[in-house]
Structures are given as structure tokens and as C-alpha cells.
Motif scaffolding. Structure first.
Motif, mmCIF file in Angstrom:
data_model
loop_
_atom_site.group_PDB
_atom_site.id
_atom_site.type_symbol
_atom_site.label_atom_id
_atom_site.label_comp_id
_atom_site.label_asym_id
_atom_site.label_seq_id
_atom_site.Cartn_x
_atom_site.Cartn_y
_atom_site.Cartn_z
ATOM 1 N N THR A 111 79.792 29.684 0.147
ATOM 2 C CA THR A 111 79.744 31.057 -0.336
ATOM 3 C C THR A 111 80.142 32.000 0.784
ATOM 4 O OG1 THR A 111 77.406 31.258 0.252
ATOM 5 C CG2 THR A 111 77.924 30.613 -2.016
ATOM 6 N N VAL A 112 80.496 33.226 0.415
ATOM 7 C CA VAL A 112 80.809 34.280 1.366
ATOM 8 C C VAL A 112 79.937 35.488 1.061
ATOM 9 C CG1 VAL A 112 83.164 33.614 1.941
ATOM 10 C CG2 VAL A 112 82.754 34.957 -0.112
ATOM 11 N N ALA A 113 79.699 36.296 2.058
ATOM 12 C CA ALA A 113 78.940 37.530 1.892
ATOM 13 C C ALA A 113 79.642 38.622 2.672
ATOM 14 C CB ALA A 113 77.502 37.359 2.389
ATOM 15 N N ALA A 114 79.854 39.770 2.049
ATOM 16 C CA ALA A 114 80.575 40.872 2.675
ATOM 17 C C ALA A 114 79.601 41.990 3.033
ATOM 18 C CB ALA A 114 81.643 41.408 1.711
ATOM 19 N N GLY A 115 79.683 42.470 4.272
ATOM 20 C CA GLY A 115 78.830 43.557 4.719
ATOM 21 C C GLY A 115 79.608 44.849 4.851
ATOM 22 N N LEU A 116 79.230 45.662 5.846
ATOM 23 C CA LEU A 116 79.899 46.943 6.052
ATOM 24 C C LEU A 116 81.267 46.739 6.692
ATOM 25 C CD1 LEU A 116 79.688 50.035 5.903
ATOM 26 C CD2 LEU A 116 78.680 49.990 8.192
ATOM 27 N N TYR A 117 81.295 46.157 7.890
ATOM 28 C CA TYR A 117 82.553 45.884 8.583
ATOM 29 C C TYR A 117 82.653 44.417 8.998
ATOM 30 C CZ TYR A 117 82.934 50.968 8.954
ATOM 31 O OH TYR A 117 83.010 52.303 8.676
ATOM 32 N N HIS A 118 81.891 43.560 8.362
ATOM 33 C CA HIS A 118 81.935 42.150 8.735
ATOM 34 C C HIS A 118 81.714 41.281 7.506
ATOM 35 C CE1 HIS A 118 77.579 42.371 8.400
ATOM 36 N NE2 HIS A 118 77.460 41.071 8.688
ATOM 37 N N ALA A 119 81.947 39.988 7.676
ATOM 38 C CA ALA A 119 81.748 39.028 6.598
ATOM 39 C C ALA A 119 81.108 37.770 7.153
ATOM 40 C CB ALA A 119 83.071 38.697 5.915
ATOM 41 N N LEU A 120 80.393 37.059 6.277
ATOM 42 C CA LEU A 120 79.765 35.794 6.628
ATOM 43 C C LEU A 120 80.276 34.713 5.692
ATOM 44 C CD1 LEU A 120 76.007 36.915 6.876
ATOM 45 C CD2 LEU A 120 77.673 36.809 8.736
ATOM 46 N N ALA A 179 76.132 38.923 -14.492
ATOM 47 C CA ALA A 179 76.281 39.072 -13.046
ATOM 48 C C ALA A 179 76.819 40.470 -12.770
ATOM 49 C CB ALA A 179 77.220 38.018 -12.470
ATOM 50 N N PHE A 180 76.625 40.954 -11.546
ATOM 51 C CA PHE A 180 77.106 42.287 -11.216
ATOM 52 C C PHE A 180 77.399 42.379 -9.729
ATOM 53 C CE2 PHE A 180 73.557 44.091 -8.870
ATOM 54 C CZ PHE A 180 72.523 43.227 -9.213
ATOM 55 N N SER A 181 78.183 43.400 -9.365
ATOM 56 C CA SER A 181 78.454 43.735 -7.972
ATOM 57 C C SER A 181 78.463 45.251 -7.887
ATOM 58 C CB SER A 181 79.805 43.156 -7.538
ATOM 59 O OG SER A 181 80.110 43.510 -6.211
ATOM 60 N N ALA A 182 77.677 45.802 -6.958
ATOM 61 C CA ALA A 182 77.574 47.257 -6.863
ATOM 62 C C ALA A 182 77.472 47.679 -5.412
ATOM 63 C CB ALA A 182 76.351 47.760 -7.636
ATOM 64 N N VAL A 183 78.307 48.627 -5.012
ATOM 65 C CA VAL A 183 78.268 49.193 -3.665
ATOM 66 C C VAL A 183 78.560 50.679 -3.762
ATOM 67 C CG1 VAL A 183 78.892 47.106 -2.424
ATOM 68 C CG2 VAL A 183 80.691 48.557 -3.285
ATOM 69 N N SER A 184 77.721 51.474 -3.126
ATOM 70 C CA SER A 184 77.937 52.922 -3.051
ATOM 71 C C SER A 184 78.341 53.495 -4.396
ATOM 72 C CB SER A 184 78.968 53.239 -1.970
ATOM 73 O OG SER A 184 78.495 52.829 -0.712
ATOM 74 N N VAL A 220 82.433 38.421 -10.557
ATOM 75 C CA VAL A 220 83.019 39.716 -10.215
ATOM 76 C C VAL A 220 82.606 40.119 -8.810
ATOM 77 C CG1 VAL A 220 83.167 40.555 -12.594
ATOM 78 C CG2 VAL A 220 81.057 40.914 -11.282
ATOM 79 N N ALA A 221 83.422 40.972 -8.183
ATOM 80 C CA ALA A 221 83.103 41.536 -6.870
ATOM 81 C C ALA A 221 83.814 42.868 -6.749
ATOM 82 C CB ALA A 221 83.540 40.603 -5.752
ATOM 83 N N THR A 222 83.156 43.851 -6.167
ATOM 84 C CA THR A 222 83.768 45.160 -5.990
ATOM 85 C C THR A 222 83.389 45.751 -4.643
ATOM 86 O OG1 THR A 222 84.082 47.351 -6.985
ATOM 87 C CG2 THR A 222 81.854 46.431 -7.054
ATOM 88 N N SER A 223 84.293 46.574 -4.127
ATOM 89 C CA SER A 223 84.019 47.424 -2.976
ATOM 90 C C SER A 223 84.262 48.851 -3.438
ATOM 91 C CB SER A 223 84.948 47.055 -1.818
ATOM 92 O OG SER A 223 86.288 47.410 -2.124
ATOM 93 N N THR A 224 84.250 49.796 -2.499
ATOM 94 C CA THR A 224 84.523 51.171 -2.901
ATOM 95 C C THR A 224 85.979 51.386 -3.277
ATOM 96 O OG1 THR A 224 84.881 51.735 -0.581
ATOM 97 C CG2 THR A 224 82.674 52.114 -1.476
ATOM 98 N N GLY A 259 81.555 41.074 -2.852
ATOM 99 C CA GLY A 259 81.952 42.437 -2.546
ATOM 100 C C GLY A 259 81.196 43.015 -1.375
ATOM 101 N N GLY A 260 81.888 43.797 -0.542
ATOM 102 C CA GLY A 260 81.276 44.525 0.566
ATOM 103 C C GLY A 260 81.579 45.998 0.440
ATOM 104 N N LYS A 261 81.198 46.782 1.439
ATOM 105 C CA LYS A 261 81.370 48.229 1.355
ATOM 106 C C LYS A 261 82.837 48.615 1.221
ATOM 107 C CE LYS A 261 79.652 52.468 1.752
ATOM 108 N NZ LYS A 261 78.894 52.925 2.921
ATOM 109 N N TYR A 262 83.718 48.015 2.041
ATOM 110 C CA TYR A 262 85.110 48.438 2.062
ATOM 111 C C TYR A 262 86.109 47.341 1.696
ATOM 112 C CZ TYR A 262 83.078 52.434 4.469
ATOM 113 O OH TYR A 262 82.326 53.520 4.793
ATOM 114 N N TYR A 263 85.647 46.167 1.316
ATOM 115 C CA TYR A 263 86.574 45.091 1.010
ATOM 116 C C TYR A 263 85.858 44.042 0.169
ATOM 117 C CZ TYR A 263 83.977 43.058 4.824
ATOM 118 O OH TYR A 263 82.953 42.630 5.616
#
Length: 908
Positions: A412-421, A568-573, A608-612, A647-651
């Protein structure tokens, strides 16, 4: 919906009283009964504060996906801490629901069962209700057809098809257990476990011509049409722990009621409680060695656990074994232990299934997934030689930073503000992205055994197999001390400065920065998924609703709260994307980057995955549909073999297999073969199980793997095979190439294959504006025109979407009103592949008025649409006449007429 068709699709976890163990409510049989619906009545509803009025609709029991109930009519139901001591002891109940008046009821799912079913609940009639007939539980309309249980003063009675039977005590202000069970053609009313009367009548439900409400079950039956006077009204008092169940003919006994329930708890070593469906990993061992784990079975009910049986199954069941006797019966309050041993004979990841069966009426079959693995094997596949392909590689949508080379075997992957895991299959974590010294990419040395990851703002979190949490990043200091005693965590999410944990009992715990309400989540239960963004917490319930806790500043907060049937959902800002159970998506973006919307007709979505500023939807064919606010974002368009997105904040990030593309080929013609190389780069020999193809267009690809052996020597083994592409149809063709092997991290090594087929025939496509038309289907509406005039022209576009010249003939107008239409008949010579031309059509009514129609025929050498039909229609309007009567000396202008009125004057 047929009640029996609404059995659970997902397991729900119910906390037991005071012991923190977990039981499973499922549709699977417990050996005797199968629970179809369970409504705990209060303690696991959202906002179940004592004395608080229930919401009027859409409350879901976390124990059943069919457990939607709502307050009926106009009265109010309240939450109460008054529960039956027996219900507290048997089921862990700590809330009930109080029906306040005789016109109040709760709806439940419907049924058309006629035999071998039962319903039960604890009830406490209110002294303020007075006397009279009051409905407690009804399915169908017992006066028209169906069955129910009723209060008759201080007595309890039952009814089938309007005929009463049975008589048992039901004192006011006292908790009683009631049940109606139809077993082998005989319906029996039970009060506190004692038979109180029976009937041989068969429930006959109302015909389908009746309102669907006749099939709806209800707790508190309002004005059912029983032949009594006055008509019954709803039960007034407390109701708790309602259950509907079925069983095989003749297999019911009183021990199957919750009144006499046996209860099972399963624990791993060191008193670690397990939930049904949990995965337990045994130690990594080399072939020829073994590892073991002790399991404990606890009997927590008032009746013994009987018919206890433990077995080993699964793909590699021969590598797992049971040691120590498992008793067939465990007395109430006692426990028993046994050992599971893993003894691999070859390397690789192995899996088994521990299955425990007892007479617990709620748990049913308790399954524990077993896994074990051994080191020493590693595979690499190259195409062409020297260029490695990746199975489960990580990708990122933003161009601001890339992905570490060779990052594959990702779970799996996880997206943060300016980084990813990225969480790899071996339980290690890779981080990349931010370089500002915030520490969120500084994975702690030696971190292994990770099973879940989360990325927040300058914050990274890992949940380990042993249940412990590890934090890193500049914001870790504020969250690195979770609540004391936190256990049973199955998922995690990270926001700006807070962390949220989903427990295996369906509750949510949060800690860290919470002054904007993001940690006001202690009342949430029945949760199946969580998310966190900025200062907001999201929780998905099993009934498909989403709850949001936080500052309510972003538009998606209210938006997600109003959605239903979400899987399932993805929500940021400012951006939120929900996957509905229909496989479609609901999307909203109100951000500074501008609104951007998903493609029209998007369907068959599984994640699904979303950023801003970018979003993706993963489809069931493992392709993605991506959309973005800016062309600078790569939203993975055209990517195949995608396995997960985040999904992360910007990507947004994704996990996908490498894709090998073949040259575009004429249908039925073959490409040149591509050579693939398999290398064994581990310390031990690599076992191979051949090379296979699957996927939507597997028949369009062929593999020649005759030179691939079953074993490659360690560190030096090599083999090659070839793949060719022969399309059997036009358009993009996709398949998956699989190379099964015993590399513990790449045993499912797969590569996506992609090619495109085209035909050597012409193909006509006709458009009205940008809308493609289907021959003979639908119509083109032309602008209105006055009789005797030529209406505004409309353009019809003809395009050759084939691969050879398209010859056009005509066009021709037909139909009885064809004389009232006109078409520009100038058509060019042959259209080259990809070329297009236009026709103009117009409405030219001569004398007729009203709606007119005609048929436009376009002839060509298209193989299957030699005559392309376009239906035309338009409205013809007659001329308007204005008559001005004489009005008297000096009068000017038309006579005054009010709105909707008229003026009449004689003509002179």
C-alpha cells in the motif's frame, strides 16, 4: 428487499461487557441458527447520549448491513441506560431505546419467511402506557398477513394472519425476554424462555400489490389492521437487543436464544484478543525449521461452549498443524489452549486458515488467517535484457518529486503533505518526498513487521503486527503518546497534528491536537473505515454513511455527511471523492485550483483517491480514470495493472505493475515477439511454476516458454521466454502476464501487456455537435421556424474512424414530411482515415405547423452501417396576426389587458 436476501455482507464487531473481547455477527451458520439481522438498540448508534432523542432516519446498527432503522410517525424515541441485566450479561448491552408514545415505531428490514425462523428481544413495558393492545414486533401486517408479538395489558400474545394465540406474563416496569419461533410448521411464543402457546398457522404475507410498508418489519407496531377494537397502537416502553434468525428444519433449541447464549472469545499469545478474520503471522523460519503460536478459547457466556472444533485449512494447510487437544466443550467461565505450528519445507510466503466452530449463536464460524514465510529466494524479470520490470511498484502524480528507483513489492501507499510512504510486502517502510528537514521521511532504523501506514502533515505513522505504533517527523512529538491501554487497532489515519485509530470493535480513538473538534469521536461505533485531513476526521460506517468531525469549514464536510451507500472515500481540504456501492463516484472540489470533474459515464470503480488538484478512480479492469485542475499533473491516464491508489494534500499515489507495450497491429496479424528474461538473484534456488496469461484480452497475446525450467539456480540462474501480440479486435487490448514463483515477496510477479488493434475497413461516425449519434436511435432537434421561412441550419459531421477510405453517397430525406426539411447534399469524394466532412440541415416548413419529422439517410461503404439513419424533428410555427380595433378619439396603443386576460372588439 426480501429480508433473507439482506443478510450481512460484512462482519460487525460487538464489544462484550467489561472484557474487551470481540464477537462477530455474520450470516454464516453457527451450527444451529444463522443471524440475519441484529439491532443492539442504542449503544452503537451515532450520538447515543442517554436521554437524547433518536435521529428520525438512517440510523444503522453496526452489527448488520441490513440494520437501518428510523423513528416512524411523529413521536420520539430516546436512548436509555435502563437495560435488562440478562441482556447486559449475554450480549454486553449498555443502552436500550425507549419508545415514548403509542404512535412511535422503529422500522426494520422485511421478510417473507414462512417457516424455520425466529425473532427475539428484551422489552420493558411502561406503566404510563395504561392497558390495551400494543404491537411490539411485527413483520407484514398481522391483520392482512404476517405475524407479530403484542402486549395485551399485563400479558404477552402472538398473532399470525390476524389470529391470536399464546398467553404469557408481561408485567409493567419489568424487563422480559420475548420470542416467536416457527419451527417445522409450528409457531411458538416464548416468554422468558418458557413456551406460552403455539399455532400451526402459516404466515401468508400481503400480495405485491400492497404498499411495500406491509412487508417492512417494525419494533413498535403502529395501527396494524388486527380484528380488535380499538385498533392496536405502538408499544410504549424500552426495547433492547432485537434479533431475527433462521435455521435448518427441526434444528432449533432454546439454547439458541440470546437468553441462554454461549459466548466465545479467541486470544493470541499474551492475552491478545482476536477478531474473526484477523491475520496472525508466525515467525519467519528457514525450510526444515518450525515456529509455533498458542491460541486460547474462552467461554464467556452463561451456557457452556459446545460442539467446539478447530481445524486447519487454506492453500498451504499441510505446512500448519494443530498441537494439543481441543476440548469439545468448555464450561462457562473456563478456557482452553492449543498450539498452531508452522513447518515450511520450501521457501516462500505461505498461508493457512484456522477455523473454530462452536455453538455461540452470534459468532458462528470464527476464522483466523495464518501466514508464514521463509527467506532466501528472489526473482527479477527484465524486458529487454538488463531493464528490470517491477511488480507492485509505487507511482506519484506530482512532478515535484519522483519515486525511488526500483521501489516495488509494495502493498500500500500513503500520501501526506509533501511526502509519501510505501509499505512493502516484507513489512518494511520506504519514505520519500519532503527535503525541508521535517523528518517525515526519516524512517526509524530497523523498523519491520509493519502492517499499516499513514502520512499526515510532517508526520508519519506505522502500525506494527504486534499492535504497537511508531511515529516520526517534526509533528510526532504531539502524537507519539497514544491513550494508555490502546489495543485492537486495525487501521490508522493521520491529519495535520492528530492521529486516528480504528479498533477491531468498530470504535474510533483519536489523540493529538484537537481544539477544532477533530477528536470528538468517542461516540462513533460500527465504523469500517477512517480518514484524516488537516483538522478533520472522517469515519465510514457499515451502512454506507460517512461522518465528519472537525471545524466544518470545508465544503466536503457537509457533502460527505449527506451521502449514502458509500463503500470508500478520499477527502483532503477542499476536495472529496466518494465511491458508491454502485461502482460510480460522487465528487466535489471547491478549491483554489479550480473545479475539476470526473469523466462522464465513469463506472465499475473499485477505489478512489483525490488531492486538492488531481483525482483518480481505479476501475475493475485495473485501469484508472484521472482528472486534474492542471495539465502539469500526471493523473496516470492510460496506465494499466493498477492495484491501489491513495490521496494526499497536493498529489495522488498509486501501486501498479510495469507495462510492456506492443506495436499497433492490424486485426489478426502478429507482432514481432518480445523477449523476457527471468533471473534468480537470491541465495537459494528459485522455483518457477510456468508463465501464464489472464485479463480481458488474454487471447490476443501468446507465450512461448518452452525453455523456462521449473528451478533456477540461486544467484546465477537465468531463463528467457517470448510474448507475441495478435489482436482479435480493434482498440486497446490488455492482458496480465504472470510468473508464479517462490520468492516470498514477489510470488505473484505480474506484468501488464498492452497493444492496439485496428481494422482495414472504413468506419462511419456521425456527430451532432460533439455528440456521437447511433444509427436510427434518438433524434436531432432543429431550431424552430415560421411557416414559409427557412430555419437556422444545423451541422451534421461525418467522420471516417476506420483505416481505409470511406465512400459517401446521398444524402437523402425521407418520410411523409420530408418536403418540410432541407439538406445540403454536397458531399466530397472519399474520406481518408480520420478525415471528416459536414452537412447542413434545416427546417423549411411550407404550410404545416406543429412538430414535424423526417429521416436523413447517409449511404457509404461502411461494412455494417451501409445506411446510416439520422432522425430529424423540428417545430413549425404559424404566422402571428395583430388586429387593432378602433378605440375612440385620441386613443393610442393596444387596449389594456391584465395578465392572462383578453380583449374583444368587433371588426369594422
Amino acid at each position: 428487499m426480501n429480508f433473507l436476501s439482506s443478510v450481512l455482507r460484512k462482519s460487525r464487531l460487538i464489544p462484550a461487557l467489561g472484557l474487551g473481547f470481540l464477537i462477530l455477527l455474520s450470516s454464516s451458520s453457527s451450527g444451529i441458527v444463522s443471524t440475519s439481522q441484529y439491532l443492539p438498540m442504542g449503544e452503537r448508534d451515532p450520538g447515543d447520549t442517554t436521554g437524547l432523542a433518536m435521529a428520525t432516519s438512517g440510523i444503522s446498527s453496526p452489527s448488520s448491513s441490513s440494520g437501518i432503522y428510523s423513528v416512524g410517525v411523529t413521536s420520539t424515541a430516546y436512548y436509555s441506560t435502563d437495560v435488562s441485566p440478562e441482556a447486559a450479561d449475554r450480549t454486553g448491552s449498555n443502552r436500550s431505546i425507549y419508545l415514548s408514545r403509542g404512535d412511535c415505531q422503529l422500522t426494520a428490514s422485511s421478510t417473507t419467511s414462512q417457516d424455520n425462523f425466529g425473532a427475539e428481544a428484551w422489552v420493558r413495558p411502561s406503566a404510563s402506557a395504561g392497558t390495551g393492545m400494543r404491537g411490539i414486533i411485527c413483520f407484514g401486517d398481522p391483520g392482512v398477513g404476517g405475524w407479530g408479538i403484542f402486549q395485551d395489558g399485563g400479558r404477552c400474545r402472538a398473532a399470525i394472519n390476524g389470529t391470536f394465540f399464546g398467553d404469557g406474563p408481561l408485567p409493567q416496569n419489568t424487563w422480559s425476554h420475548i420470542a416467536l419461533v416457527r419451527n417445522g410448521g409450528i409457531a411458538t411464543l416464548y416468554v422468558n424462555g418458557q413456551a406460552a402457546g403455539s399455532s400451526s398457522l402459516t404466515p401468508v404475507y400481503p400480495p405485491s400489490s400492497y404498499s411495500s410498508s406491509y412487508f417492512q418489519g417494525s419494533i413498535g407496531c403502529y395501527q396494524v389492521a388486527l380484528p380488535s377494537s380499538p385498533l392496536p397502537v405502538s408499544f410504549v416502553g424500552n426495547v433492547d437487543e432485537f434479533r431475527f434468525f433462521t435455521f435448518a428444519a427441526g434444528q432449533f433449541s432454546l439454547n439458541d436464544l440470546l437468553l441462554s447464549a454461549s459466548r466465545l472469545a479467541v486470544e493470541q499469545s499474551a492475552d491478545v484478543p482476536l477478531a474473526p478474520g484477523s491475520t496472525v503471522s508466525l515467525d519467519r523460519v528457514a525450510p526444515g525449521e518450525s515456529s509455533s503460536m498458542v491460541f486460547t478459547l474462552k467461554s464467556l457466556g452463561v451456557s457452556p461452549l459446545t460442539s467446539v472444533k478447530a481445524t486447519i485449512g487454506g492453500i498451504d494447510r499441510n505446512l500448519f498443524s494443530l498441537e494439543g487437544p481441543v476440548p469439545s466443550s468448555i464450561a462457562a467461565g473456563d478456557s482452553a489452549t492449543f498450539t498452531v505450528r508452522f513447518s515450511p519445507v520450501i521457501a516462500g510466503r505461505r498461508s493457512g486458515l484456522l477455523r473454530i466452530v462452536t455453538n455461540d449463536p452470534l459468532v458462528g464460524t470464527f476464522d483466523v488467517n495464518l501466514s508464514g514465510r521463509t527467506p532466501g529466494r528472489e526473482i527479477r524479470i527484465e524486458q529487454p535484457a538488463g531493464v528490470p520490470l517491477f511488480s507492485n511498484q509505487a507511482l506519484v502524480s506530482s512532478g515535484s518529486f519522483g519515486v525511488p528507483n526500483g521501489l516495488d513489492t509494495v502493498q500500500t501507499v500513503a500520501a501526506g503533505l509533501y511526502h509519501a510512504l510505501a509499505l512493502k510486502k516484507d513489512g518494511t517502510v520506504v519514505a520519500w518526498g519532503a527535503t525541508g528537514g521535517s523528518g517525515e521521511t526519516d524512517v526509524p532504523r530497523g523498523l519491520t513487521g509493519v502492517r499499516k501506514i499513514a502520512a499526515g502533515d510532517h508526520l508519519s505513522v506505522a502500525l506494527k503486527e504486534d499492535g504497537s505504533l511508531v511515529f516520526w517527523g517534526t509533528k510526532a512529538n504531539g502524537v507519539q503518546s497514544p491513550p494508555v491501554g490502546l489495543s485492537g487497532v486495525v487501521d490508522i489515519a493521520a491529519g495535520n497534528s492528530h492521529v486516528v485509530a480504528l479498533k477491531n470493535d468498530g470504535t474510533v480513538v483519536g489523540w493529538g491536537f484537537g481544539n477544532q473538534g477533530q477528536l470528538n469521536i468517542t461516540d462513533l461505533s460500527g465504523i469500517t473505515g477512517i480518514g484524516a485531513s488537516d483538522n478533520t476526521t472522517f469515519a465510514l460506517k457499515g451502512d454506507g454513511t460517512v461522518f465528519e468531525r472537525g471545524p466544518n469549514a470545508s465544503s466536503h464536510s457537509f457533502y460527505l455527511n449527506g451521502l449514502k451507500n458509500v463503500s470508500a472515500f478520499s477527502a483532503v481540504s477542499n476536495s472529496s471523492l466518494a465511491l458508491l456501492r454502485t461502482g460510480t463516484v460522487s465528487f466535489r472540489n471547491e478549491g483554489f485550483s479550480g473545479t475539476f470533474q470526473p469523466p462522464a459515464g465513469l463506472a465499475n470503480v473499485v477505489a478512489v483517491a483525490t488531492s486538492t488538484s488531481a483525482a483518480v478512480a481505479l476501475k475493475s479492469d485495473r485501469t484508472v480514470a484521472g482528472w486534474a485542475a492542471s495539465s502539469s499533473f500526471n493523473t496516470f491516464d492510460g496506465l494499466t495493472a493498477v492495484k491501489s491508489v491513495s490521496g494526499g494534500k497536493y498529489y495522488v499515489t498509486a501501486v501498479a505493475d510495469s507495462t510492456v507495450e506492443f506495436e499497433r497491429r492490424l486485426v489478426s496479424s502478429s507482432s514481432s515477439p518480445k523477449t523476457f528474461t527471468i533471473r534468480s538473484i537470491g541465495s537459494q534456488p528459485l522455483d518457477l511454476s510456468g508463465v501464464t496469461l489472464d485479463g480481458p484480452n488474454a487471447q490476443d497475446f501468446s507465450v512461448d516458454a518452452v525453455n523456462v525450467p521449473s528451478v533456477l539456480a540461486g544467484e546465477s540462474g537465468k531463463a528467457t521466454f517470448t510474448v507475441s501480440f495478435t489482436p482479435h479486435g480493434q482498440g486497446v487490448r490488455i492482458a496480465t502476464l504472470r510468473v508464479p514463483n517462490n520468492d516470498p515477496n514477489r510470488s505473484d510477479f505480474s506484468v501488464s501487456l498492452k497493444g492496439q488493434g485496428f481494422s482495414d475497413t472504413p468506419e462511419i461516425s456521425v456527430f451532432s455537435g460533439t455528440t456521437e449519434l447511433a444509427s436510427g436511435n434518438g433524434s436531432v432537434t432543429l431550431p424552430k421556424a415560421l411557416t414559409g421561412t427557412v430555419g437556422a441550419p444545423q451541422t451534421i459531421t461525418i467522420q471516417n474512424t476506420g483505416n481505409v477510405d470511406l465512400f459517401l453517397y446521398g444524402p437523402e430525406l425521407g418520410g411523409s414530411q420530408a418536403v418540410d426539411f432541407n439538406v445540403d447534399s454536397a458531399l466530397p469524394g472519399p474520406l481518408a482515415p480520420g478525415a471528416s466532412t459536414t452537412l447542413t440541415v434545416a427546417l423549411t416548413p411550407r404550410f404545416a405547423t406543429g412538430m414535424l419529422s423526417a429521416v436523413l439517410s447517409i449511404y457509404s461503404n461502411d461494412a455494417d452501417e451501409k445506411t446510416f439513419i439520422v432522425n430529424l424533428k423540428g417545430e413549425a410555427q404559424g404566422p402571428e396576426i395583430s388586429v387593432e380595433p378602433e378605440r375612440g378619439a385620441g386613443a393610442r396603443g393596444p387596449p389594456a389587458v391584465g395578465s392572462g386576460g383578453r380583449a374583444e372588439h368587433p371588426l369594422r
